[in-house]
Design a protein around this motif. Structure first.
Motif, PDB file in Angstrom:
ATOM      1  N   ARG A 204     -23.315 -22.809  32.058  1.00 20.87           N
ATOM      2  CA  ARG A 204     -22.228 -23.782  32.193  1.00 20.87           C
ATOM      3  C   ARG A 204     -20.947 -23.114  32.687  1.00 20.87           C
ATOM      4  NH1 ARG A 204     -23.426 -27.365  26.926  1.00 20.87           N
ATOM      5  NH2 ARG A 204     -24.227 -29.225  27.979  1.00 20.87           N
ATOM      6  N   ARG A 205     -20.698 -21.894  32.221  1.00 20.72           N
ATOM      7  CA  ARG A 205     -19.494 -21.173  32.632  1.00 20.72           C
ATOM      8  C   ARG A 205     -19.521 -20.930  34.145  1.00 20.72           C
ATOM      9  NH1 ARG A 205     -19.318 -16.997  28.698  1.00 20.72           N
ATOM     10  NH2 ARG A 205     -18.865 -18.726  27.321  1.00 20.72           N
TER      11      ARG A 205
ATOM     12  N   ASP B  63     -24.423 -21.746  27.496  1.00 20.28           N
ATOM     13  CA  ASP B  63     -22.975 -21.523  27.668  1.00 20.28           C
ATOM     14  C   ASP B  63     -22.692 -20.761  28.959  1.00 20.28           C
ATOM     15  OD1 ASP B  63     -22.351 -22.796  25.404  1.00 20.28           O
ATOM     16  OD2 ASP B  63     -21.923 -21.014  24.200  1.00 20.28           O
ATOM     17  N   ASP B  64     -23.463 -19.719  29.216  1.00 17.13           N
ATOM     18  CA  ASP B  64     -23.181 -18.873  30.378  1.00 17.13           C
ATOM     19  C   ASP B  64     -23.498 -19.583  31.696  1.00 17.13           C
ATOM     20  OD1 ASP B  64     -22.191 -16.928  28.812  1.00 17.13           O
ATOM     21  OD2 ASP B  64     -23.962 -15.640  28.835  1.00 17.13           O
TER      22      ASP B  64
END
Ligand SMILES: Nc1nc2c(ncn2[C@@H]2O[C@H](COP(=O)(O)OP(=O)(O)O)[C@@H](O)[C@H]2O)c(=O)[nH]1
Ligand SMILES: [Mg+2]
Length: 444
Positions: free
Chosen positions: A204-205, A201-202
């Motif tokens: 991708r962020r 997630d991070d």
């Protein structure tokens, strides 16, 4: 790692042209001996102290009186022996000084060669080298700010934290491999999956900052659209005002648009106006909405100019429906203020509403969060490497299931870590270096 050239190189560090001062740099093994032939006594100068000196040509004639500063290796920008000579600016003096230094044994530097040496000697990280180039190329304050944040280590810290987590995950997976018979290993598989999911997630962020960063680099494309006489050209000029940086007539058979660089709230904007439609086939368009189709498709924001309170018609309505459109009510000085709704009312004549329009343009193209600017991926190299890291992390997911394979998961995590390290510059391959320094100018 490429073979390292250390021969003395020379370049003008300041732009050529009339100026009070120009700076010439010489760096490499034997740089002091080379410069001594032009600046007598130089090896005796105290390091890191600007010393007034005579610069002389091979025939003994005076080139200039200027300042010489010696930086002895490794305490220099490049990590090599380096000399900075400040002479008077203009075209003649720096050119003579450069010629004398070349005659004395220095080779003209290639683009980015000083910074490349700084990177190879460990004086400067790859991300920081890129940031210097971006800082020098900045036209808008916010571009400079993003580059400075990268120079200050903003992106590096973020990437190093992500890399750290990828390495930790690999360590935890090693337990799974070493103790395959234990039902759950020392670390429950659920905890591994959660940590992996959070990491993905991070990453991708961070990757999601790429489109905004690209816009920051190139400038947001803001296109003026509207009927003839709606006030587009007047608004174009009013918005540019004193801030106009560049106006180019775009080449083409119908010279149908002009583009100018400006800033709104510090953000870089490319403003486009339809410059009147001269071609005969433009007659149809003249009845409708003037706009270059080419630009409309690529626009980040379309300012649909409509006079006063007139209702939108036909093609105007189509354009207004687009999420990228902003209706601007022009010629506010001609209309009574009472009937105004929530739309933006501007006057190119009185300047009314221009400030509000600038704010709206900045907000619509770059969002409101200017103060909390996040580290962003300013370069394609960053986006490529992080994209590949995401691919590997996704591939690892498949092997972290109940029947999973810790060995394969670990392999993909190692690949992801490698991409992060390449991005940070922990490992620097030749082609990566070539790519980073491709668009540097000589003297950097
Ligand atoms: N009073 C007033 N007239 C304006 C304003 N903006 C434009 N005009 C006039 O409207 C006409 C058309 O303006 P122009 O900018 O050429 O419109 P364009 O065809 O959309 O580019 C010109 O005569 C301008 O002087 C404004 O804010 N106030
Ligand atoms: Mg016009």
């Amino acid at each position: 790692m490429e073979s390292m050239l250390t021969d003395p190189i020379v370049a003008l560090a300041t732009p050529p042209g009339r100026s009070a001062v120009a700076v010439v740099r010489v760096s490499g093994d034997g740089a002091l001996d080379v410069v001594e032939r032009v600046v007598p006594g130089l090896p005796g100068f105290a390091p890191r102290v600007a010393t007034l000196a005579r610069f002389v040509a091979a025939d003994g004639s005076l080139i200039d009186r200027g300042l010489a500063t010696v930086f002895r290796a490794p305490a220099s920008f490049t990590g090599e022996d380096l000399v900075e000579l400040s002479c008077h600016g203009g075209l003649a003096t720096p050119a003579r000084l450069l010629a004398a230094l070349q005659r004395a044994g220095a080779r003209p530097a290639t683009a980015g060669e000083f910074t490349r040496r700084a990177v190879l000697n460990g004086k400067l990280g790859l991300l920081e080298a890129e940031a210097i180039a971006d800082l020098v190329d900045s036209r808008a304050p916010m571009q400079a700010r993003a580059a400075l944040d990268q120079l200050d280590g903003g992106l590096r810290r973020r990437l190093e934290a992500l890399r750290e987590r990828a390495v930790e995950l690999q360590a935890l997976l090693t337990y799974q491999i070493d103790f395959p018979d234990e039902d759950d290993g020392p670390v429950p598989i659920e905890a591994l999956r959660a940590a992996h999911g959070a990491l993905l997630d991070d990453v991708r962020r961070l990757l999601a900052t790429a489109p905004g960063a690209e816009r920051l680099r190139a400038g947001a494309l803001v296109v003026l659209a509207g009927r003839p006489n709606a006030g587009k050209s007047s608004l174009f000029n009013a918005l540019l005002g004193a801030e106009r940086t560049l106006v180019t007539e775009l080449p083409g058979t119908t010279r149908d648009a002009v583009e100018a660089g400006t800033t709104c709230e510090g953000w870089p904007i490319r403003l486009v106006d339809t410059a009147g439609l001269h071609a005969p086939e433009a007659r149809l368009d003249q009845l409708g909405v003037e706009v270059s189709r080419r630009y409309l498709g690529a626009a980040d924001l379309v300012l649909l100019c409509v006079e006063g309170e007139r209702a939108l018609e036909g093609e105007e309505r189509d354009i207004a429906r687009d999420a990228r459109a902003l209706v601007v009510r022009t010629k506010a000085d001609l209309a009574p203020a009472v009937t105004r709704a929530d739309a933006l009312h501007v006057s190119a004549v009185t300047g009314e509403g221009l400030e509000a329009l600038r704010l709206a343009i900045a907000a619509r193209t770059f969002g409101a969060g200017g103060d909390a600017m996040e580290p962003t991926l300013l370069r394609e190299r960053h986006r490529d490497a992080l994209g590949r890291a995401v691919d590997e992390l996704v591939a690892a997911s498949a092997h972290l299931g109940a029947p999973g394979d810790a060995l394969l998961a670990s392999h993909h995590l190692r690949m992801a870590t490698g991409h992060l390290e390449e991005l940070i510059g922990a490992v620097v391959a030749d082609d990566v270096l070539a790519r980073v320094f491709a668009d540097f100018c000589v003297g950097k």
